[in-house]
Scaffold this active site. Structure first.
Site, short mmCIF file in Angstrom:
data_model
loop_
_atom_site.label_atom_id
_atom_site.label_comp_id
_atom_site.label_asym_id
_atom_site.label_seq_id
_atom_site.Cartn_x
_atom_site.Cartn_y
_atom_site.Cartn_z
N ARG A 45 48.98 73.54 -33.78
CA ARG A 45 49.04 72.73 -32.56
C ARG A 45 49.20 71.24 -32.87
O ARG A 45 48.69 70.38 -32.14
CB ARG A 45 47.78 72.91 -31.71
CG ARG A 45 47.62 74.31 -31.16
CD ARG A 45 48.59 74.55 -30.02
NE ARG A 45 48.23 75.72 -29.24
CZ ARG A 45 47.52 75.67 -28.10
NH1 ARG A 45 47.13 74.52 -27.61
NH2 ARG A 45 47.26 76.77 -27.46
N ARG A 66 48.39 67.02 -27.23
CA ARG A 66 47.77 65.96 -26.43
C ARG A 66 46.94 64.94 -27.19
O ARG A 66 46.64 63.89 -26.64
CB ARG A 66 46.91 66.59 -25.33
CG ARG A 66 47.75 67.23 -24.24
CD ARG A 66 46.94 68.22 -23.45
NE ARG A 66 46.57 69.33 -24.31
CZ ARG A 66 45.92 70.42 -23.89
NH1 ARG A 66 45.54 70.52 -22.65
NH2 ARG A 66 45.64 71.38 -24.74
N ARG A 106 54.51 63.92 -21.68
CA ARG A 106 53.87 64.94 -20.83
C ARG A 106 53.55 64.40 -19.44
O ARG A 106 53.51 65.16 -18.47
CB ARG A 106 52.61 65.44 -21.54
CG ARG A 106 51.81 66.49 -20.84
CD ARG A 106 52.50 67.83 -20.81
NE ARG A 106 51.57 68.81 -20.26
CZ ARG A 106 51.34 68.94 -18.96
NH1 ARG A 106 52.00 68.20 -18.09
NH2 ARG A 106 50.46 69.83 -18.53
N ASP A 114 55.69 78.06 -26.70
CA ASP A 114 54.40 78.71 -26.45
C ASP A 114 54.55 80.21 -26.61
O ASP A 114 55.61 80.77 -26.34
CB ASP A 114 53.86 78.39 -25.06
CG ASP A 114 52.37 78.72 -24.98
OD1 ASP A 114 51.55 77.87 -25.39
OD2 ASP A 114 52.02 79.85 -24.56
N TYR A 124 46.59 88.68 -22.55
CA TYR A 124 46.96 87.79 -21.43
C TYR A 124 47.58 88.59 -20.29
O TYR A 124 47.26 88.39 -19.11
CB TYR A 124 47.94 86.72 -21.89
CG TYR A 124 47.26 85.57 -22.59
CD1 TYR A 124 46.44 84.70 -21.90
CD2 TYR A 124 47.44 85.35 -23.95
CE1 TYR A 124 45.81 83.65 -22.54
CE2 TYR A 124 46.79 84.30 -24.60
CZ TYR A 124 45.99 83.46 -23.88
OH TYR A 124 45.35 82.43 -24.51
O1 CP3 Z 1 51.55 74.17 -33.12
C1 CP3 Z 1 52.35 73.50 -32.42
O2 CP3 Z 1 52.33 72.26 -32.37
C2 CP3 Z 1 53.44 74.25 -31.70
C3 CP3 Z 1 53.19 74.47 -30.31
C4 CP3 Z 1 52.25 75.57 -29.81
C5 CP3 Z 1 51.77 75.54 -28.48
N1 CP3 Z 1 51.14 76.71 -28.23
C6 CP3 Z 1 51.96 74.44 -27.54
C7 CP3 Z 1 51.05 74.28 -26.39
C8 CP3 Z 1 51.83 76.77 -30.39
C9 CP3 Z 1 52.00 77.28 -31.81
C10 CP3 Z 1 51.12 77.48 -29.37
C11 CP3 Z 1 50.56 78.84 -29.56
C12 CP3 Z 1 49.64 79.38 -28.55
N2 CP3 Z 1 49.71 79.29 -27.20
C13 CP3 Z 1 48.55 80.23 -28.86
C14 CP3 Z 1 48.18 80.69 -30.24
C15 CP3 Z 1 47.44 79.63 -30.97
C16 CP3 Z 1 46.02 79.49 -30.58
O3 CP3 Z 1 45.67 78.37 -30.17
O4 CP3 Z 1 45.27 80.45 -30.71
C17 CP3 Z 1 47.92 80.57 -27.66
C18 CP3 Z 1 46.70 81.45 -27.50
C19 CP3 Z 1 48.68 79.99 -26.60
C20 CP3 Z 1 48.43 80.11 -25.14
C21 CP3 Z 1 48.16 78.80 -24.53
N3 CP3 Z 1 49.10 77.81 -24.33
C22 CP3 Z 1 46.93 78.33 -24.02
C23 CP3 Z 1 45.61 79.10 -24.06
C24 CP3 Z 1 47.15 77.06 -23.51
C25 CP3 Z 1 46.19 76.22 -22.72
C26 CP3 Z 1 45.15 75.62 -23.55
C27 CP3 Z 1 45.60 74.28 -24.00
O5 CP3 Z 1 45.51 74.00 -25.19
O6 CP3 Z 1 45.99 73.53 -23.11
C28 CP3 Z 1 48.51 76.72 -23.75
C29 CP3 Z 1 49.19 75.46 -23.41
C30 CP3 Z 1 49.83 74.71 -24.56
N4 CP3 Z 1 50.58 75.27 -25.57
C31 CP3 Z 1 49.81 73.30 -24.75
C32 CP3 Z 1 50.58 73.03 -25.89
C33 CP3 Z 1 50.91 71.69 -26.49
C34 CP3 Z 1 49.15 72.29 -23.83
C35 CP3 Z 1 50.11 71.99 -22.75
C36 CP3 Z 1 49.87 70.68 -22.09
O7 CP3 Z 1 50.41 69.67 -22.57
O8 CP3 Z 1 49.18 70.66 -21.06
#
Ligand code: CP3
Length: 343
Positions: free
Chosen positions: A25, A29, A38, A74, A151
């Site tokens: 990640r 943010r 964003r 994502d 999910y």
């Molecule tokens: O690693 C990176 O920088 C690449 C981008 C990436 C995102 N999601 C961007 C994202 C990757 C590799 C993921 C994977 C992901 N997404 C997982 C597996 C990794 C983990 O954390 O276990 C999971 C479970 C998700 C599902 C997901 N997407 C959730 C639960 C959320 C909300 C929680 C949160 O962190 O906000 C997201 C949203 C998300 N995915 C964001 C980002 C940058 C936040 C979006 C925003 O800017 O509001």
């Protein structure tokens, strides 16, 4: 930026000049430059606009001396095209409007055709590769079938996975059908990313740690094995199962050139239980970045000592970087890992 392939070398367990590091990640943010973009677009809009994907993918590698970039996307994106209707709500993460719980609903899920449905991702990968110009490797990724299924079935994040486990334990045929459909999708999804230019791929099994070993063996392992067998072997793959120290041997049996580790297990104990046969990635608690410099340094020294300069260690956090960590501590970490691990 000088050409740097120590991440790929470590994936292949080859010698490196110092331990490579990237952060799960890492685009997100905690970076002001991410929040600025964003504030103008929704997360989904960002994912679907190749120019924005290129920009946010590159933000962390411009700011820090990271050893790999990961494509901004994502794990849930491909589900949209299988008929799963979701949105990212502000505080609760992903919300699925039509959870899938019956055999009929699983049967109705559509076949995913990446070239048709997610050309934006393939275009983004090609553009990022062009910008990186061979200097840093690019990682592609997917969710693992259990994590995606959880999910789809729960309708969002979950604490006890009651609906998921109900399907698994009560309607195993429906469960296995859903897993088969997801594995078909994931194989095509990752191989297309590799074709487009991803130089390694990571499978995120974020929630599989809620299962006991015998359930993993019965309900996950055959599907996870088929997934890894189906992957294009021209690039290394990383298998990350979060909260799954108790499943490590089974995770290895399923496949993965690199096994991802969270912080709940000592890296040397984990690696030993894998017979040192795979590379490993990890495993600093993401919350360590809230600590003092002294604390962070002690944790990094400990992890590096446990890795013992063996070939095949990629430094990473044990889960995604948290949105509120002080950015200067992330920078401190990246530099420290390189400095303390010089061979
Ligand atoms: O690693 C990176 O920088 C690449 C981008 C990436 C995102 N999601 C961007 C994202 C990757 C590799 C993921 C994977 C992901 N997404 C997982 C597996 C990794 C983990 O954390 O276990 C999971 C479970 C998700 C599902 C997901 N997407 C959730 C639960 C959320 C909300 C929680 C949160 O962190 O906000 C997201 C949203 C998300 N995915 C964001 C980002 C940058 C936040 C979006 C925003 O800017 O509001």
């Amino acid at each position: 930026m000088a050409r740097n392939d120590r991440f790929l070398k470590a994936c292949r367990k080859e010698p490196v000049d110092c331990t490579p590091i990237w952060m799960m990640r890492q685009a997100g943010r905690y970076l002001k430059e991410y929040r600025d973009i964003r504030s103008k677009y929704s997360f989904i809009e960002m994912c679907k606009t190749p120019e924005l994907v290129v920009e946010v993918t590159l933000q962390p590698v411009r700011r820090f001396e990271l050893d790999a970039a990961i494509i901004f996307a994502d794990i849930l994106l491909p589900l949209e095209y299988m008929g799963i209707d979701f949105e990212f709500s502000k505080d609760d993460g992903p919300q699925i409007k039509n959870p899938v719980r019956t055999k009929k609903e699983v049967e109705k899920m559509r076949k995913f055709v990446i070239e048709e449905h997610m050309d934006y991702l393939l275009t983004s990968i090609k553009l990022v590769r062009k910008e990186l110009d061979g200097k840093l490797p690019l990682i592609g990724f997917s969710g693992a079938p259990f994590t995606l299924a959880s999910y789809i079935i729960e309708g969002g994040g979950s604490k006890n996975y009651i609906h998921t486990k109900t399907m698994m334990y009560k309607e195993p045929d429906t469960w296995h059908l859903l897993m088969e459909k997801l594995v078909d999708m994931i194989i095509d999804y990752l191989n297309a990313q590799i074709q487009a230019g991803a130089q390694a791929v990571q499978v995120f099994d974020s929630w599989v740690g809620c299962l006991c070993p015998s359930d993993y063996k019965e309900f996950i392992l055959p599907h996870q094995k088929r997934l890894f067998e189906g992957l294009d072997k021209s690039v290394p793959n990383i298998h990350f199962a979060f909260g799954a120290s108790h499943l490590l041997k089974l995770v290895k049996e399923a496949g993965g050139d690199v096994i991802g580790l969270d912080w709940r297990i000592d890296l040397d104990d984990a690696w030993k239980s894998l017979n040192f046969e795979t590379a490993v990635q990890g495993n600093l608690d993401p919350a360590a970045l809230y600590g003092s410099r002294d604390y962070i340094k002690r944790r990094v020294e400990d992890i590096l000592k446990r890795a013992g300069n063996r070939n095949g260690h990629i430094f990473n956090l044990g889960h995604g970087i948290l949105p509120t960590v002080p950015v200067e501590n992330a920078e401190y970490l990246v530099n420290l890992v390189h400095e303390l691990s010089k061979r």
